[in-house]
Design an enzyme around this catalytic site. Structure first.
Site, PDB file in Angstrom:
ATOM      1  N   LYS A  25     -12.720   3.606  54.589  1.00 53.94           N
ATOM      2  CA  LYS A  25     -12.583   4.536  55.592  1.00 53.94           C
ATOM      3  C   LYS A  25     -13.423   5.851  54.895  1.00 53.94           C
ATOM      4  O   LYS A  25     -13.449   7.023  55.179  1.00 53.94           O
ATOM      5  CB  LYS A  25     -11.130   4.915  55.931  1.00 53.94           C
ATOM      6  CG  LYS A  25     -10.583   4.116  56.716  1.00 53.94           C
ATOM      7  CD  LYS A  25      -9.205   4.772  56.925  1.00 53.94           C
ATOM      8  CE  LYS A  25      -8.075   3.688  57.612  1.00 53.94           C
ATOM      9  NZ  LYS A  25      -8.172   2.904  58.762  1.00 53.94           N
ATOM     10  N   HIS A  43       1.373   5.816  61.011  1.00 51.80           N
ATOM     11  CA  HIS A  43       0.722   4.584  61.271  1.00 51.80           C
ATOM     12  C   HIS A  43       1.868   3.219  60.941  1.00 51.80           C
ATOM     13  O   HIS A  43       2.549   3.424  59.851  1.00 51.80           O
ATOM     14  CB  HIS A  43      -0.441   4.184  60.185  1.00 51.80           C
ATOM     15  CG  HIS A  43      -1.366   3.182  60.541  1.00 51.80           C
ATOM     16  ND1 HIS A  43      -1.150   2.157  59.849  1.00 51.80           N
ATOM     17  CD2 HIS A  43      -2.626   2.865  61.005  1.00 51.80           C
ATOM     18  CE1 HIS A  43      -2.000   1.124  60.193  1.00 51.80           C
ATOM     19  NE2 HIS A  43      -2.686   1.734  60.825  1.00 51.80           N
ATOM     20  N   GLN A  62      -6.514   8.756  56.132  1.00 47.73           N
ATOM     21  CA  GLN A  62      -7.442   9.379  57.059  1.00 47.73           C
ATOM     22  C   GLN A  62      -7.728  10.835  56.286  1.00 47.73           C
ATOM     23  O   GLN A  62      -8.097  12.000  56.747  1.00 47.73           O
ATOM     24  CB  GLN A  62      -6.818  10.010  58.360  1.00 47.73           C
ATOM     25  CG  GLN A  62      -6.350   8.744  59.058  1.00 47.73           C
ATOM     26  CD  GLN A  62      -7.701   7.921  59.571  1.00 47.73           C
ATOM     27  OE1 GLN A  62      -9.046   8.596  59.549  1.00 47.73           O
ATOM     28  NE2 GLN A  62      -7.618   6.684  59.998  1.00 47.73           N
ATOM     29  N   CYS A 121      -2.281   1.574  66.104  1.00 47.41           N
ATOM     30  CA  CYS A 121      -1.008   0.948  65.048  1.00 47.41           C
ATOM     31  C   CYS A 121      -0.301   2.381  64.918  1.00 47.41           C
ATOM     32  O   CYS A 121       0.322   2.310  63.649  1.00 47.41           O
ATOM     33  CB  CYS A 121      -1.773   0.844  63.725  1.00 47.41           C
ATOM     34  SG  CYS A 121      -2.746  -0.581  63.732  1.00 47.41           S
ATOM     35  N   ASP A 154       0.141   9.152  52.633  1.00 43.13           N
ATOM     36  CA  ASP A 154      -0.804   8.354  53.025  1.00 43.13           C
ATOM     37  C   ASP A 154      -2.194   9.056  53.421  1.00 43.13           C
ATOM     38  O   ASP A 154      -2.194   9.804  54.110  1.00 43.13           O
ATOM     39  CB  ASP A 154      -0.220   8.050  54.476  1.00 43.13           C
ATOM     40  CG  ASP A 154      -1.261   6.945  55.149  1.00 43.13           C
ATOM     41  OD1 ASP A 154      -2.403   6.987  54.925  1.00 43.13           O
ATOM     42  OD2 ASP A 154      -0.860   6.138  56.089  1.00 43.13           O
TER      43      ASP A 154
HETATM   44  N1  7TS Z   1      -2.578   4.864  57.449  1.00 45.60           N
HETATM   45  C1  7TS Z   1      -3.459   5.439  58.292  1.00 45.60           C
HETATM   46  C2  7TS Z   1      -2.896   7.030  58.653  1.00 45.60           C
HETATM   47  C3  7TS Z   1      -4.369   4.802  58.826  1.00 45.60           C
HETATM   48  O1  7TS Z   1      -5.065   5.540  59.657  1.00 45.60           O
HETATM   49  C4  7TS Z   1      -4.389   3.551  58.513  1.00 45.60           C
HETATM   50  C5  7TS Z   1      -5.534   2.738  59.279  1.00 45.60           C
HETATM   51  C6  7TS Z   1      -3.637   2.889  57.527  1.00 45.60           C
HETATM   52  C7  7TS Z   1      -2.662   3.917  56.974  1.00 45.60           C
HETATM   53  C8  7TS Z   1      -4.110   1.628  57.214  1.00 45.60           C
HETATM   54  O2  7TS Z   1      -5.306   1.403  56.309  1.00 45.60           O
HETATM   55  P1  7TS Z   1      -5.676  -0.019  55.777  1.00 45.60           P
HETATM   56  O3  7TS Z   1      -6.950   0.146  55.487  1.00 45.60           O
HETATM   57  O4  7TS Z   1      -4.754  -0.414  54.993  1.00 45.60           O
HETATM   58  O5  7TS Z   1      -5.719  -0.659  57.271  1.00 45.60           O
HETATM   59  N2  7TS Z   1      -5.955   2.976  60.715  1.00 45.60           N
HETATM   60  C9  7TS Z   1      -6.697   2.419  61.500  1.00 45.60           C
HETATM   61  C10 7TS Z   1      -7.125   2.963  62.649  1.00 45.60           C
HETATM   62  O6  7TS Z   1      -6.979   4.382  62.957  1.00 45.60           O
HETATM   63  N3  7TS Z   1      -7.938   2.419  63.076  1.00 45.60           N
HETATM   64  O7  7TS Z   1      -8.139   1.177  62.722  1.00 45.60           O
HETATM   65  C11 7TS Z   1      -7.476   1.392  61.259  1.00 45.60           C
END
Ligand code: 7TS
Length: 406
Positions: free
Chosen positions: A226, A123, A203, A364, A200
Protein backbone atom coordinates in the site's frame (compact mmCIF):
# COMPACT_ATOMS: atom_id res chain seq x y z
CA UNK A 1 -0.14 24.84 -7.37
CA UNK A 2 2.25 22.06 -8.28
CA UNK A 3 4.03 20.10 -5.60
CA UNK A 4 6.05 18.04 -8.10
CA UNK A 5 6.00 17.16 -11.78
CA UNK A 6 3.34 14.47 -11.77
CA UNK A 7 3.66 13.73 -15.50
CA UNK A 8 7.38 13.08 -15.08
CA UNK A 9 6.72 10.97 -11.99
CA UNK A 10 4.15 8.86 -13.85
CA UNK A 11 6.89 7.70 -16.18
CA UNK A 12 8.39 5.84 -13.21
CA UNK A 13 5.24 3.64 -13.18
CA UNK A 14 5.08 1.75 -16.51
CA UNK A 15 1.76 0.12 -15.57
CA UNK A 16 0.05 3.53 -15.70
CA UNK A 17 0.48 3.66 -19.47
CA UNK A 18 -1.33 0.40 -20.18
CA UNK A 19 -4.87 0.15 -21.46
CA UNK A 20 -7.85 -1.60 -19.90
CA UNK A 21 -10.80 -2.52 -22.11
CA UNK A 22 -9.30 -0.44 -24.89
CA UNK A 23 -9.15 2.69 -22.71
CA UNK A 24 -6.18 4.27 -20.94
CA UNK A 25 -6.04 2.91 -17.39
CA UNK A 26 -7.17 5.28 -14.64
CA UNK A 27 -6.09 3.56 -11.45
CA UNK A 28 -8.10 4.71 -8.43
CA UNK A 29 -7.85 1.57 -6.28
CA UNK A 30 -4.86 2.81 -4.36
CA UNK A 31 -6.26 2.11 -0.89
CA UNK A 32 -6.26 -1.58 -1.85
CA UNK A 33 -2.77 -1.56 -3.42
CA UNK A 34 -0.59 1.14 -4.87
CA UNK A 35 1.51 0.65 -7.99
CA UNK A 36 5.26 0.14 -7.78
CA UNK A 37 7.88 2.40 -9.35
CA UNK A 38 10.62 1.16 -11.62
CA UNK A 39 13.32 1.76 -8.98
CA UNK A 40 11.70 -0.81 -6.68
CA UNK A 41 11.00 -3.34 -9.43
CA UNK A 42 14.58 -3.00 -10.65
CA UNK A 43 15.86 -3.55 -7.14
CA UNK A 44 13.78 -6.74 -6.87
CA UNK A 45 15.18 -7.92 -10.22
CA UNK A 46 18.70 -7.01 -9.18
CA UNK A 47 18.48 -9.05 -5.98
CA UNK A 48 16.99 -12.05 -7.79
CA UNK A 49 19.75 -11.89 -10.40
CA UNK A 50 22.69 -11.26 -8.11
CA UNK A 51 22.05 -11.94 -4.44
CA UNK A 52 19.26 -14.48 -3.90
CA UNK A 53 20.11 -16.75 -0.97
CA UNK A 54 18.56 -17.58 2.37
CA UNK A 55 19.21 -14.97 5.05
CA UNK A 56 20.85 -15.23 8.48
CA UNK A 57 22.07 -18.76 7.79
CA UNK A 58 24.88 -19.15 5.32
CA UNK A 59 28.53 -18.39 5.79
CA UNK A 60 28.73 -17.99 2.05
CA UNK A 61 28.93 -14.67 0.31
CA UNK A 62 25.45 -14.61 -1.25
CA UNK A 63 23.73 -15.36 2.04
CA UNK A 64 25.72 -12.66 3.74
CA UNK A 65 24.86 -10.14 1.04
CA UNK A 66 21.15 -11.07 1.17
CA UNK A 67 21.23 -10.72 4.97
CA UNK A 68 22.96 -7.37 4.72
CA UNK A 69 20.32 -6.11 2.25
CA UNK A 70 17.45 -7.18 4.49
CA UNK A 71 19.07 -5.75 7.62
CA UNK A 72 19.87 -2.47 5.87
CA UNK A 73 16.19 -2.23 5.00
CA UNK A 74 15.25 -2.87 8.63
CA UNK A 75 17.39 0.12 9.61
CA UNK A 76 15.75 2.17 6.83
CA UNK A 77 12.31 1.29 8.23
CA UNK A 78 13.44 2.16 11.77
CA UNK A 79 14.50 5.63 10.65
CA UNK A 80 11.31 6.04 8.57
CA UNK A 81 9.14 5.33 11.63
CA UNK A 82 11.34 7.18 14.13
CA UNK A 83 11.76 4.03 16.26
CA UNK A 84 14.58 3.75 18.78
CA UNK A 85 16.03 0.44 17.70
CA UNK A 86 16.01 -2.12 14.88
CA UNK A 87 15.01 -4.62 17.58
CA UNK A 88 11.57 -3.02 17.39
CA UNK A 89 11.11 -3.59 13.66
CA UNK A 90 9.61 -6.97 12.79
CA UNK A 91 9.09 -8.00 9.19
CA UNK A 92 5.70 -9.60 8.61
CA UNK A 93 3.52 -10.58 5.65
CA UNK A 94 1.58 -7.33 6.05
CA UNK A 95 -0.72 -5.40 8.35
CA UNK A 96 -2.95 -8.42 8.87
CA UNK A 97 -0.11 -10.54 10.15
CA UNK A 98 1.19 -7.68 12.31
CA UNK A 99 -2.15 -7.31 14.09
CA UNK A 100 -2.55 -11.08 14.41
CA UNK A 101 0.89 -11.18 16.00
CA UNK A 102 -0.11 -8.59 18.60
CA UNK A 103 -3.51 -10.19 19.25
CA UNK A 104 -2.02 -13.63 19.56
CA UNK A 105 1.16 -12.85 21.46
CA UNK A 106 0.34 -9.77 23.52
CA UNK A 107 -3.10 -11.34 23.87
CA UNK A 108 -1.47 -14.28 25.63
CA UNK A 109 -0.72 -11.89 28.51
CA UNK A 110 -4.41 -11.00 28.95
CA UNK A 111 -6.88 -12.79 31.22
CA UNK A 112 -10.57 -13.53 31.19
CA UNK A 113 -12.57 -10.34 31.74
CA UNK A 114 -9.78 -8.03 30.51
CA UNK A 115 -11.12 -5.42 28.11
CA UNK A 116 -9.96 -4.04 24.80
CA UNK A 117 -11.34 -1.12 22.77
CA UNK A 118 -11.79 -1.14 18.98
CA UNK A 119 -13.74 1.24 16.76
CA UNK A 120 -16.66 0.70 14.41
CA UNK A 121 -14.55 1.79 11.42
CA UNK A 122 -11.94 -0.98 11.73
CA UNK A 123 -10.93 -3.22 8.84
CA UNK A 124 -11.72 -6.89 9.47
CA UNK A 125 -8.04 -7.48 10.08
CA UNK A 126 -8.32 -5.28 13.18
CA UNK A 127 -11.49 -7.02 14.39
CA UNK A 128 -11.29 -10.73 13.71
CA UNK A 129 -7.90 -11.39 15.38
CA UNK A 130 -9.35 -9.87 18.57
CA UNK A 131 -12.48 -11.99 18.24
CA UNK A 132 -10.26 -15.07 18.02
CA UNK A 133 -8.58 -13.90 21.21
CA UNK A 134 -12.00 -13.31 22.76
CA UNK A 135 -12.87 -16.96 22.05
CA UNK A 136 -9.55 -18.16 23.42
CA UNK A 137 -9.27 -15.99 26.50
CA UNK A 138 -12.72 -14.60 27.28
CA UNK A 139 -11.71 -10.96 26.88
CA UNK A 140 -14.35 -8.25 26.42
CA UNK A 141 -14.42 -6.12 23.23
CA UNK A 142 -15.84 -2.60 23.35
CA UNK A 143 -16.48 -0.49 20.26
CA UNK A 144 -16.21 3.29 19.72
CA UNK A 145 -18.97 4.71 17.46
CA UNK A 146 -18.70 7.52 14.87
CA UNK A 147 -20.67 10.70 14.22
CA UNK A 148 -22.35 11.90 11.00
CA UNK A 149 -19.06 13.06 9.50
CA UNK A 150 -17.38 9.73 10.15
CA UNK A 151 -15.33 10.87 13.14
CA UNK A 152 -14.80 8.83 16.28
CA UNK A 153 -16.69 10.00 19.34
CA UNK A 154 -13.85 10.66 21.76
CA UNK A 155 -16.16 11.23 24.71
CA UNK A 156 -17.61 7.77 24.29
CA UNK A 157 -14.07 6.48 23.75
CA UNK A 158 -12.87 7.77 27.09
CA UNK A 159 -16.04 6.58 28.83
CA UNK A 160 -15.32 2.99 27.74
CA UNK A 161 -12.20 2.70 29.91
CA UNK A 162 -12.39 0.77 33.17
CA UNK A 163 -9.71 -0.66 35.42
CA UNK A 164 -9.84 -3.80 33.25
CA UNK A 165 -8.96 -2.01 29.96
CA UNK A 166 -5.67 -3.37 28.68
CA UNK A 167 -5.43 -2.37 25.04
CA UNK A 168 -6.86 -0.10 22.32
CA UNK A 169 -6.49 -1.00 18.66
CA UNK A 170 -7.44 1.65 16.12
CA UNK A 171 -6.82 2.48 12.52
CA UNK A 172 -4.85 5.64 11.83
CA UNK A 173 -6.91 6.33 8.68
CA UNK A 174 -10.21 4.70 7.71
CA UNK A 175 -9.96 2.78 4.43
CA UNK A 176 -13.63 3.61 3.74
CA UNK A 177 -14.31 7.05 5.19
CA UNK A 178 -10.83 8.52 4.88
CA UNK A 179 -11.12 9.85 8.43
CA UNK A 180 -7.74 10.55 10.00
CA UNK A 181 -8.14 9.52 13.62
CA UNK A 182 -6.53 11.51 16.46
CA UNK A 183 -4.27 8.63 17.44
CA UNK A 184 -1.96 10.78 19.57
CA UNK A 185 -4.87 11.95 21.69
CA UNK A 186 -6.24 8.41 21.83
CA UNK A 187 -2.82 7.09 22.86
CA UNK A 188 -2.57 9.68 25.64
CA UNK A 189 -5.98 8.65 26.97
CA UNK A 190 -5.10 4.94 26.73
CA UNK A 191 -1.81 5.50 28.57
CA UNK A 192 -3.52 7.57 31.26
CA UNK A 193 -5.65 4.51 31.93
CA UNK A 194 -2.67 2.15 31.90
CA UNK A 195 -3.57 0.56 28.55
CA UNK A 196 -1.40 0.13 25.45
CA UNK A 197 -2.36 1.20 21.93
CA UNK A 198 -1.92 -0.67 18.67
CA UNK A 199 -2.22 1.49 15.56
CA UNK A 200 -3.22 0.02 12.20
CA UNK A 201 -1.10 2.09 9.85
CA UNK A 202 -2.17 0.35 6.62
CA UNK A 203 -3.77 3.53 5.26
CA UNK A 204 -1.44 5.92 7.10
CA UNK A 205 2.17 5.45 6.04
CA UNK A 206 1.75 6.27 2.34
CA UNK A 207 -0.07 9.53 3.03
CA UNK A 208 1.47 11.22 6.06
CA UNK A 209 4.73 11.43 7.95
CA UNK A 210 4.59 8.86 10.72
CA UNK A 211 6.65 9.04 13.89
CA UNK A 212 5.66 6.18 16.16
CA UNK A 213 7.07 7.86 19.24
CA UNK A 214 5.43 11.22 18.56
CA UNK A 215 2.01 9.56 18.17
CA UNK A 216 2.61 7.38 21.22
CA UNK A 217 2.01 4.08 19.39
CA UNK A 218 3.00 0.99 21.37
CA UNK A 219 2.48 -1.11 18.24
CA UNK A 220 2.21 0.08 14.64
CA UNK A 221 1.49 -2.22 11.69
CA UNK A 222 1.62 -1.52 7.96
CA UNK A 223 1.84 -3.21 4.55
CA UNK A 224 4.44 -2.53 1.88
CA UNK A 225 2.05 -3.03 -1.06
CA UNK A 226 0.00 0.00 0.00
CA UNK A 227 3.07 2.26 -0.03
CA UNK A 228 4.50 1.59 -3.50
CA UNK A 229 6.55 -1.37 -2.30
CA UNK A 230 6.59 -5.10 -3.09
CA UNK A 231 3.69 -7.38 -2.13
CA UNK A 232 3.76 -10.00 0.60
CA UNK A 233 5.72 -8.01 3.17
CA UNK A 234 4.94 -5.57 5.93
CA UNK A 235 6.21 -4.33 9.24
CA UNK A 236 5.17 -4.45 12.85
CA UNK A 237 6.77 -1.89 15.12
CA UNK A 238 6.52 -2.73 18.80
CA UNK A 239 8.05 -1.10 21.84
CA UNK A 240 11.00 -3.16 22.98
CA UNK A 241 9.82 -3.73 26.58
CA UNK A 242 6.49 -5.01 25.30
CA UNK A 243 8.03 -7.28 22.67
CA UNK A 244 10.47 -8.65 25.22
CA UNK A 245 7.63 -9.51 27.60
CA UNK A 246 5.59 -11.26 24.89
CA UNK A 247 5.81 -14.95 24.01
CA UNK A 248 6.78 -15.86 20.42
CA UNK A 249 4.04 -15.79 17.78
CA UNK A 250 5.11 -18.72 15.62
CA UNK A 251 7.74 -21.37 16.20
CA UNK A 252 10.35 -22.52 13.72
CA UNK A 253 13.78 -21.72 12.39
CA UNK A 254 15.28 -18.30 12.97
CA UNK A 255 13.29 -17.51 16.13
CA UNK A 256 15.20 -19.79 18.50
CA UNK A 257 18.22 -19.45 20.76
CA UNK A 258 18.75 -23.17 21.29
CA UNK A 259 16.41 -26.10 20.62
CA UNK A 260 16.37 -29.29 22.60
CA UNK A 261 13.66 -31.74 23.60
CA UNK A 262 14.35 -30.73 27.19
CA UNK A 263 13.44 -27.12 26.47
CA UNK A 264 13.95 -24.46 23.83
CA UNK A 265 15.03 -20.86 24.23
CA UNK A 266 14.13 -17.90 22.04
CA UNK A 267 16.27 -15.68 19.87
CA UNK A 268 16.76 -12.03 20.73
CA UNK A 269 14.56 -9.36 19.18
CA UNK A 270 13.54 -8.93 16.44
CA UNK A 271 14.22 -12.51 15.35
CA UNK A 272 12.09 -13.97 18.14
CA UNK A 273 9.09 -12.91 16.05
CA UNK A 274 10.42 -13.91 12.62
CA UNK A 275 10.00 -17.68 12.42
CA UNK A 276 10.93 -19.31 9.13
CA UNK A 277 12.43 -17.93 5.95
CA UNK A 278 11.00 -14.44 5.48
CA UNK A 279 10.21 -12.74 2.18
CA UNK A 280 13.74 -11.43 2.24
CA UNK A 281 13.60 -9.91 -1.24
CA UNK A 282 10.42 -8.07 -0.28
CA UNK A 283 11.89 -6.96 3.03
CA UNK A 284 15.11 -5.79 1.38
CA UNK A 285 13.36 -3.83 -1.37
CA UNK A 286 10.85 -2.12 0.91
CA UNK A 287 13.72 0.29 1.64
CA UNK A 288 13.66 1.41 -2.00
CA UNK A 289 9.94 2.20 -1.77
CA UNK A 290 10.64 4.37 1.28
CA UNK A 291 13.49 6.07 -0.60
CA UNK A 292 11.16 6.72 -3.51
CA UNK A 293 8.40 8.22 -1.35
CA UNK A 294 10.87 10.38 0.52
CA UNK A 295 12.47 11.56 -2.73
CA UNK A 296 9.06 12.91 -3.80
CA UNK A 297 8.47 14.16 -0.25
CA UNK A 298 5.70 12.80 1.96
CA UNK A 299 4.38 16.32 2.62
CA UNK A 300 4.29 16.93 -1.15
CA UNK A 301 2.43 13.67 -1.71
CA UNK A 302 -0.07 14.59 1.01
CA UNK A 303 -0.59 18.07 -0.45
CA UNK A 304 -1.04 16.70 -3.98
CA UNK A 305 -3.52 14.08 -2.82
CA UNK A 306 -5.40 16.66 -0.78
CA UNK A 307 -5.76 18.84 -3.87
CA UNK A 308 -7.08 15.86 -5.85
CA UNK A 309 -9.52 15.07 -3.04
CA UNK A 310 -10.90 18.62 -2.95
CA UNK A 311 -11.17 18.77 -6.71
CA UNK A 312 -12.86 15.38 -7.04
CA UNK A 313 -15.27 16.12 -4.18
CA UNK A 314 -16.34 19.42 -5.73
CA UNK A 315 -16.75 17.91 -9.21
CA UNK A 316 -18.71 14.91 -7.91
CA UNK A 317 -21.18 17.27 -6.20
CA UNK A 318 -22.65 17.99 -9.65
CA UNK A 319 -23.82 14.37 -10.04
CA UNK A 320 -27.46 14.09 -9.02
CA UNK A 321 -28.14 11.60 -6.23
CA UNK A 322 -24.48 11.03 -5.38
CA UNK A 323 -23.86 10.48 -1.67
CA UNK A 324 -20.38 10.53 -0.12
CA UNK A 325 -19.71 8.50 3.04
CA UNK A 326 -17.10 10.18 5.22
CA UNK A 327 -16.81 13.95 5.25
CA UNK A 328 -14.53 14.56 8.22
CA UNK A 329 -12.36 17.68 7.98
CA UNK A 330 -8.75 16.83 7.08
CA UNK A 331 -9.74 13.42 5.70
CA UNK A 332 -7.37 11.40 3.53
CA UNK A 333 -7.83 11.12 -0.22
CA UNK A 334 -10.46 8.39 -0.20
CA UNK A 335 -13.98 8.90 -1.52
CA UNK A 336 -16.62 6.26 -0.80
CA UNK A 337 -19.90 6.91 -2.53
CA UNK A 338 -23.14 5.62 -3.99
CA UNK A 339 -25.13 7.06 -6.89
CA UNK A 340 -28.86 7.04 -6.17
CA UNK A 341 -30.07 3.45 -5.89
CA UNK A 342 -27.45 2.11 -8.28
CA UNK A 343 -25.69 -0.99 -6.95
CA UNK A 344 -22.01 -0.40 -6.14
CA UNK A 345 -21.07 -3.51 -8.10
CA UNK A 346 -22.83 -2.34 -11.29
CA UNK A 347 -21.15 1.04 -10.97
CA UNK A 348 -17.76 -0.63 -10.59
CA UNK A 349 -18.29 -2.88 -13.62
CA UNK A 350 -19.33 0.03 -15.83
CA UNK A 351 -16.36 2.11 -14.68
CA UNK A 352 -14.06 -0.82 -15.47
CA UNK A 353 -15.47 -0.90 -19.01
CA UNK A 354 -14.28 2.69 -19.26
CA UNK A 355 -10.78 1.80 -18.03
CA UNK A 356 -11.32 3.10 -14.49
CA UNK A 357 -10.28 0.87 -11.56
CA UNK A 358 -12.20 1.47 -8.33
CA UNK A 359 -13.00 -0.80 -5.42
CA UNK A 360 -16.58 -1.81 -4.72
CA UNK A 361 -18.19 -3.69 -1.83
CA UNK A 362 -17.86 -3.64 1.92
CA UNK A 363 -14.09 -2.97 1.87
CA UNK A 364 -13.56 -5.54 4.64
CA UNK A 365 -15.44 -3.24 7.00
CA UNK A 366 -18.82 -4.94 7.39
CA UNK A 367 -19.51 -3.56 10.89
CA UNK A 368 -19.04 -0.05 9.46
CA UNK A 369 -21.42 -0.86 6.58
CA UNK A 370 -23.97 -2.10 9.10
CA UNK A 371 -23.51 1.10 11.12
CA UNK A 372 -24.08 3.18 7.96
CA UNK A 373 -27.06 1.03 6.99
CA UNK A 374 -25.66 0.11 3.57
CA UNK A 375 -24.25 -3.02 1.95
CA UNK A 376 -21.27 -1.47 0.28
CA UNK A 377 -19.92 1.54 -1.59
CA UNK A 378 -17.85 2.44 -4.61
CA UNK A 379 -14.48 3.75 -3.52
CA UNK A 380 -11.98 5.95 -5.34
CA UNK A 381 -8.66 6.40 -3.55
CA UNK A 382 -5.93 8.67 -4.89
CA UNK A 383 -2.17 8.30 -4.88
CA UNK A 384 0.87 10.41 -5.73
CA UNK A 385 0.56 9.66 -9.48
CA UNK A 386 -3.10 10.55 -10.04
CA UNK A 387 -3.93 13.72 -11.96
CA UNK A 388 -6.77 16.24 -12.23
CA UNK A 389 -7.22 15.11 -15.87
CA UNK A 390 -7.92 11.61 -14.58
CA UNK A 391 -10.48 13.02 -12.17
CA UNK A 392 -12.17 14.89 -15.02
CA UNK A 393 -12.47 11.59 -16.92
CA UNK A 394 -13.63 9.79 -13.78
CA UNK A 395 -16.36 12.36 -13.13
CA UNK A 396 -17.44 12.31 -16.80
CA UNK A 397 -17.63 8.49 -16.55
CA UNK A 398 -19.70 8.76 -13.36
CA UNK A 399 -22.15 11.01 -15.17
CA UNK A 400 -22.54 8.39 -17.89
CA UNK A 401 -22.97 5.65 -15.29
CA UNK A 402 -25.52 7.73 -13.38
CA UNK A 403 -27.50 8.28 -16.59
CA UNK A 404 -27.52 4.52 -17.25
CA UNK A 405 -28.25 3.25 -13.74
CA UNK A 406 -30.52 5.83 -12.15
N1 7TS B 1 -6.13 -2.26 7.84
C1 7TS B 1 -6.63 -1.37 6.99
C2 7TS B 1 -7.10 -0.05 7.51
C3 7TS B 1 -6.68 -1.68 5.63
O1 7TS B 1 -7.18 -0.78 4.78
C4 7TS B 1 -6.23 -2.93 5.18
C5 7TS B 1 -6.33 -3.35 3.75
C6 7TS B 1 -5.68 -3.82 6.12
C7 7TS B 1 -5.65 -3.45 7.44
C8 7TS B 1 -5.12 -5.14 5.74
O2 7TS B 1 -3.96 -5.00 5.00
P1 7TS B 1 -3.24 -6.27 4.36
O3 7TS B 1 -2.16 -5.70 3.53
O4 7TS B 1 -2.73 -7.09 5.48
O5 7TS B 1 -4.28 -6.99 3.56
N2 7TS B 1 -7.35 -2.70 3.05
C9 7TS B 1 -7.80 -2.99 1.82
C10 7TS B 1 -8.76 -2.21 1.21
O6 7TS B 1 -9.26 -1.21 1.69
N3 7TS B 1 -9.02 -2.75 0.00
O7 7TS B 1 -8.28 -3.84 -0.16
C11 7TS B 1 -7.50 -4.00 0.98
Amino acid sequence: MKFYDVEKLRRDFPILSREVNGKPLIYLDNAASTQTPRAVVEDIEHIYYTTKANVHRGVHCLSQEATAAMEASRERVRAFLGADSIDEIIFTRGTTEGINLVASSYGELLSEGDEIILTVMEHHSNIVPWQLLQKRKGIVIKVVPINQLGELDLEVYESLFTDRTRLVSVTQVSNVLGTVNPVKEMADIAHKHGAVICVDGAQGVAHMKVDVKAIGADFYAFSSHKMYGPTGVGVLYGRRELLNAMPPYQGGGEMIGHVSFQGTTWAELPFKFEAGTPDYVGAATLAKAIDYMESVGIENIAAHEHELLEYATSQMASIPGLRIFGTAPGKAAVISFLIGDAHHYDTGILLDQLGIAVRTGHHCAQPLMEFLGIEGTVRAAFAMYNTTEEIDKFVAALKRVAAMLT
